[in-house]
Write a protein that holds these residues in place. Structure first.
Motif, mmCIF file in Angstrom:
data_model
loop_
_atom_site.group_PDB
_atom_site.id
_atom_site.type_symbol
_atom_site.label_atom_id
_atom_site.label_comp_id
_atom_site.label_asym_id
_atom_site.label_seq_id
_atom_site.Cartn_x
_atom_site.Cartn_y
_atom_site.Cartn_z
ATOM 1 N N CYS A 89 0.914 -1.033 -0.066
ATOM 2 C CA CYS A 89 0.526 0.514 0.049
ATOM 3 C C CYS A 89 0.564 0.787 0.055
ATOM 4 C CB CYS A 89 -0.858 -0.205 1.116
ATOM 5 S SG CYS A 89 -0.266 0.385 2.447
ATOM 6 N N CYS A 92 1.438 1.510 5.443
ATOM 7 C CA CYS A 92 1.092 1.829 6.436
ATOM 8 C C CYS A 92 2.385 1.908 7.322
ATOM 9 C CB CYS A 92 0.008 0.050 5.843
ATOM 10 S SG CYS A 92 2.221 -1.398 5.854
ATOM 11 N N ARG A 105 -2.562 -3.578 4.835
ATOM 12 C CA ARG A 105 -3.040 -3.474 4.419
ATOM 13 C C ARG A 105 -3.851 -4.424 2.790
ATOM 14 N NH1 ARG A 105 -4.053 2.661 2.081
ATOM 15 N NH2 ARG A 105 -5.888 2.067 2.099
ATOM 16 N N ASN A 110 -6.746 -7.365 0.989
ATOM 17 C CA ASN A 110 -6.573 -7.863 0.271
ATOM 18 C C ASN A 110 -6.394 -9.470 -0.063
ATOM 19 O OD1 ASN A 110 -3.866 -10.037 -2.223
ATOM 20 N ND2 ASN A 110 -5.645 -8.280 -3.168
ATOM 21 N N TYR A 117 -7.090 -1.472 -1.860
ATOM 22 C CA TYR A 117 -7.357 -0.755 -0.870
ATOM 23 C C TYR A 117 -8.171 0.456 -0.681
ATOM 24 C CZ TYR A 117 -2.783 -3.743 -1.241
ATOM 25 O OH TYR A 117 -1.826 -4.559 -1.144
#
Length: 365
Positions: A89, A92, A105, A110, A117
């Motif tokens: 992502c 994070c 994430r 996923n 996301y």
């Protein structure tokens, strides 16, 4: 477009016509050239790993950039690209620390929910019902990939075989580079010569391991491992693999062992192969909640280490992997032994389940 859909765990794969997905902000639409055939997909197909269905699997792809959403820079349409199965992502707490191999994430959205996301899948059926995405859902003619996971393919590398750079090679590189922190001159044993194990042999050899012992139960796979750099082979169907590895190393054991299958018995074997002060790197994904016994006193007294390794670090490592491949240190053509068309993909996973694929297979889209 055509996409291979898993309706339910254990329900088989079926080719369907679905709408071409649209990339959103920070995403790229890739026209898929090929997609690797991986045991992790097989675990989902068989219901051994929980994942939402209906779904489109396939998580290591090569392809060509079709178009992209806003906020994407440095990628032009028509460019040949590859993508890895870990799609960071980028924001994070782990990604900002450079540990996008454990991107929060990616795992929470996923891998658990089959979405990207913003909490939604890009894949849908004609009636609008969503299809879960395993990574980018690469067993289809088009795939949407976060721009953090789209990398130009160096000139000279073959488009079809290079799909395996995104998982088989990517996972092996992470295990050797970070899990083992392998040093030149160290000795290595690799248990299970599937797509990942074969590439661990290949990369450990490229990293300068003095001895690379390949272990499997299939003679043909061991022959292939020698072609990739194995200095010795052990057929575990003919002799005790732990005893044989220790015999080869003069009774000492290896500096590093890798387990690339995810079974309790091979986990125990790999642990039994390391010397005092050695490292065992667990790479294979196990079905369900499989566990393996660990001899605690041996681990403590002999200062041994067990390390889990899921994959490499996408943004930092994938350019290095592509550089090594571009310079010939990693050769995906030597690992890919079978190719299937998209309409044959269900058979590819059946062949994989029967242990008939040496190295890695790819589905050509």
């Amino acid at each position: 477009m055509r996409a291979l859909v898993l309706e339910a765990p254990g329900g088989g794969l079926r080719l369907e016509e679905v709408p071409v997905p649209e990339p959103r902000d920070g995403e790229v639409l890739v026209k898929v050239t090929s997609c690797g055939v991986c045991h992790t997909d097989l675990h989902v197909i068989k219901g051994e790993t929980a994942f939402p269905t209906p779904a489109v699997l396939g998580h290591e792809i090569s392809g060509v950039v079709e178009r992209f959403g806003s906020g994407v820079e440095g990628i032009e349409p028509g460019r040949r690209v590859v993508a890895s199965f870990i799609m960071p992502c980028g924001s994070c707490r782990y990604c900002v620390r450079g540990r996008d191999d454990v991107c929060e994430r990616f795992f929470s959205l996923n891998r658990l929910r089959g979405v990207l996301y913003d909490g939604e899948s890009r894949l849908r059926r004609a009636d609008g019902s969503p299809l879960a995405m395993y990574s980018m859902g690469g067993l289809a003619e088009y795939a949407v990939v976060p721009a953090t996971d789209v990398f130009p393919l160096p000139e000279g590398l073959p488009a079809e075989e290079s799909a395996i750079l995104g998982c088989a090679v990517f996972t092996a590189y992470g295990a050797v580079r970070h899990g083992a922190d392998l040093r030149a001159g160290e000795s290595v044993a690799v248990v299970a010569m599937g797509g990942v194990g074969s590439n661990i042999v290949h990369i450990a050899s490229a990293f300068g391991a003095s001895r690379v012992i390949a272990v499997d139960v299939v003679g043909e796979k061991l022959e292939g491992a020698r072609e990739l750099g194995a200095t010795e082979t052990v057929n575990a169907s003919e002799s005790d693999p732990v005893e044989r590895v220790r015999e080869i190393t003069g009774g000492e054991g290896v500096d590093v062992s890798f387990e690339a299958l995810g079974r309790p018995e091979t986990f125990a074997q790999a642990l039994g192969m390391i010397r005092d002060g050695g490292r065992m790197v667990a790479v294979g994904i196990a079905p369900g909640e499989s566990t393996a016994a660990v001899p605690i006193t041996q681990l403590v007294r002999r200062s041994q280490r067990i390390v889990g390794s899921y994959g490499a670090r996408t943004r930092a490592d994938f350019p290095d992997i592509l550089g090594l491949a571009g310079r010939g240190f990693i050769n995906p053509q030597r690992t890919v032994t079978r190719k299937y068309q998209l309409e044959e993909a269900a058979r590819a996973y059946e062949d994989l389940d029967r242990g008939e694929i040496r190295g890695r297979a790819v589905v050509v889209v």
